[in-house]
Scaffold this active site. Structure first.
Site, PDB file in Angstrom:
ATOM      1  CD  GLU A  52      -4.277  -6.483   2.749  1.00  0.00           C
ATOM      2  OE1 GLU A  52      -3.039  -6.599   2.668  1.00  0.00           O
ATOM      3  OE2 GLU A  52      -4.833  -5.646   3.501  1.00  0.00           O
ATOM      4  CD  GLU A  55      -3.000  -1.329   2.122  1.00  0.00           C
ATOM      5  OE1 GLU A  55      -3.886  -2.190   1.994  1.00  0.00           O
ATOM      6  OE2 GLU A  55      -2.903  -0.587   3.128  1.00  0.00           O
TER       7      GLU A  55
END
Length: 544
Positions: A326, A208
């Protein structure tokens, strides 16, 4: 007296008729409506192809002290403290043969690897509010890495490891991370892993950090340069060993069209897999999660992300493919009795079906265990409803994806693939309406053939399957109806064809026994239910 008895009998009859109760495969539902619809399938060619091991789940780094909104939902589910001797955990993974497992999460960019040339002492994560994500850097001891690999080898899992991509960078006042990636600790860790003979399916760089990032961010140009460095390291290490070279994966972040486009264009075919994360339902504290999950328009909104990423990869000339690396739906650990209950299978299975349509090769669920969105219960290790949904998909849905639409109510979500282990096709039908039973017929565009019978040709819209009664009684399909216990959408108990799905006394995963239904009958999709339908007698050009 006789007239009174007669009148009483009529009243009782009217009472029961007014209730209009039906039983949808063991689940009592107050039925208000019954509608017909048609599933249209284009069987001429597949529109996408998924990995045979499409189902993936994650294991995270969060320690027990990780709390959200006053709730600490992680327990001992971290890579550092998970009970690897729990036989339920082992059997749950072995049932997939194989299950992809992605090791990573928010703290992965704060992990130091205790290799022989590591410059830092091996300390655990500790609470510190001033630190990014509220924890100090932590360490992966090589003894624990050895234990994990022994377990993974026993379970047959395919492992993707998320590497620390912040090593060597400086966090600037504007929140960006600048400077080149210091690959030295990661390189020694990869060397240790290869020298020990551990199988790694893929090495992923960072978590991220793409686009605007979470916690911090890295520019697309710098990230591409670092990814090329990782690919060079992997190629150099693996060429001197007998192990097959693993996939090189990045960026493991939220989709940002401009960032992703620049990144893939600058990786110069050093990238094998482009991963993105999905938490499209908002924070776990949101009290409207169920409303979003049951709203077909809201679910469909995520299709735009899949479509745009597919276009970027197709137009870039890269050989890289797309994965969802994810996806927990609701961020900050999910929501108890929502993201670990029956209702979440509406979101999860819809995500699997929708992502497949856009050529997503693998879909990693956050988490296998941990938080409030685990496929397994964090304390007992027993399956939550989505575990069974994932395993049914894995057993039934093949690699070739078919163009599928539903004519009728908008509350039916319909997907179809060529079947995985036998001839024919498998459909997935999701009914988001709690008041309506759907009677669905199936029609095919293009040519198709019925096993053991003559060949049929259809026009552009096809027509519903119809054949003689003799053929119908000899031809059956297999149906797997999933409902919530007592009709409670927030139940953590799932029913298959009216029977509770629960572990055998030995800890074995229960068998999935289908209903066998005459092929001439419409498919009955009960209110708030999910149905997998295997039609082995339908032979399509797309599936040959």
């Amino acid at each position: 007296m006789d007239s009174q008895i007669w009148l009483m009998g009529v009243c009782i009859l009217v009472y029961f008729l007014s209730l209009n109760l039906i039983f949808v495969y063991g689940n009592p539902v107050l039925e208000r409506k019954r509608e017909a619809g048609t599933v249209y399938i284009d069987g001429r060619s597949s529109i996408a192809k998924i990995d045979k091991d499409f189902i993936c789940a994650t294991l995270d780094w969060w320690p027990p002290e990780k709390c959200d909104y006053g709730t600490c939902a992680w327990g001992h589910a971290s890579l550092l403290n998970l009970d690897l001797n729990n036989h339920l955990f082992l059997k749950a993974i072995q049932a997939f043969s194989p299950l992809k497992i992605r090791l990573g999460g928010s703290l992965q960019d704060k992990v130091v690897y205790e290799t022989k040339d590591s410059k830092k002492s091996c300390k655990p994560f500790n609470n510190k509010t001033s630190e990014m994500f509220g924890f100090t850097p932590g360490c992966l001891p090589m003894k624990r890495w050895d234990e994990l690999n022994e377990f993974f080898n026993k379970s047959g899992a395919l492992i993707v490891f998320g590497l620390n991509a912040l090593a060597g960078r400086t966090i600037q006042p504007d929140g960006s991370a600048t400077g080149a990636w210091d690959s030295s600790n990661a390189e020694s860790f990869i060397r240790y892993t290869v020298e020990k003979g551990y199988d790694i399916h893929g090495w992923e760089l960072g978590n991220e950090l793409s686009g605007s990032g979470v916690g911090t961010k890295v520019s697309a140009a710098q990230y591409a340069s670092d990814l090329i460095s990782l690919n060079n390291i992997v190629e150099e290490i693996y060429k001197t060993h007998d192990k097959s070279e693993p996939l090189v994966i990045a960026p493991g972040g939220f989709f940002d069209q401009n960032w992703f486009t620049e990144f893939v264009n600058k990786t110069q075919n050093n990238l094998d897999v482009m991963t993105h994360h999905i938490y499209n339902l908002g924070p776990g504290v949101d009290e409207h999660l169920i409303e979003k999950i049951l709203n077909p328009s809201y679910l469909e909104g995520e299709a735009d992300t899949f479509r745009r990423l597919q276009n970027i990869l197709q137009n870039s000339g890269t050989s890289a493919v797309a994965w969802v690396g994810e996806a927990g739906g609701a961020y900050n650990s999910g929501r108890n009795h929502v993201t670990n209950s029956f209702v979440f299978s509406f979101w999860y299975l819809d995500q699997l079906g929708m992502s497949s349509k856009y050529d997503t090769k693998t879909y990693c669920r956050q988490t296998l265990i941990g938080g409030n969105y685990g496929l397994l219960n964090t304390t007992t290790f027993e399956p939550n409803p989505d575990y069974y949904s994932a395993l049914l998909w894995h057993k039934l849905m093949g690699r070739n994806v078919l163009s599928t639409s539903f004519s009728g109510t908008k509350n039916i979500r319909a997907y179809a693939h060529c079947s995985k282990l036998s001839q024919g096709i498998t459909m997935l039908l999701i009914n988001l309406d709690g008041n309506t039973t759907i009677e669905a017929n199936v029609a095919f565009n293009g040519s198709w053939s019925l096993l053991h019978t003559h060949h049929h040709k259809h026009g552009s819209r096809g027509r519903a399957i119809r054949w003689h009664q003799k053929e119908a009684t000899e031809t059956v399909r297999a149906e797997y109806h999933l409902t919530a216990k007592y009709g409670d959408l927030q139940s953590q108990t799932m029913l298959l064809n009216g029977e509770v799905l629960s572990l055998e006394s030995s800890g074995e995963i229960p068998a999935f026994n289908p209903l066998h239904v005459n092929a001439s009958e419409p498919i009955i999709v009960g209110p708030f239910s999910i149905v997998f339908v295997h039609m082995p007698y339908i032979i399509l050009p797309a599936c040959k």
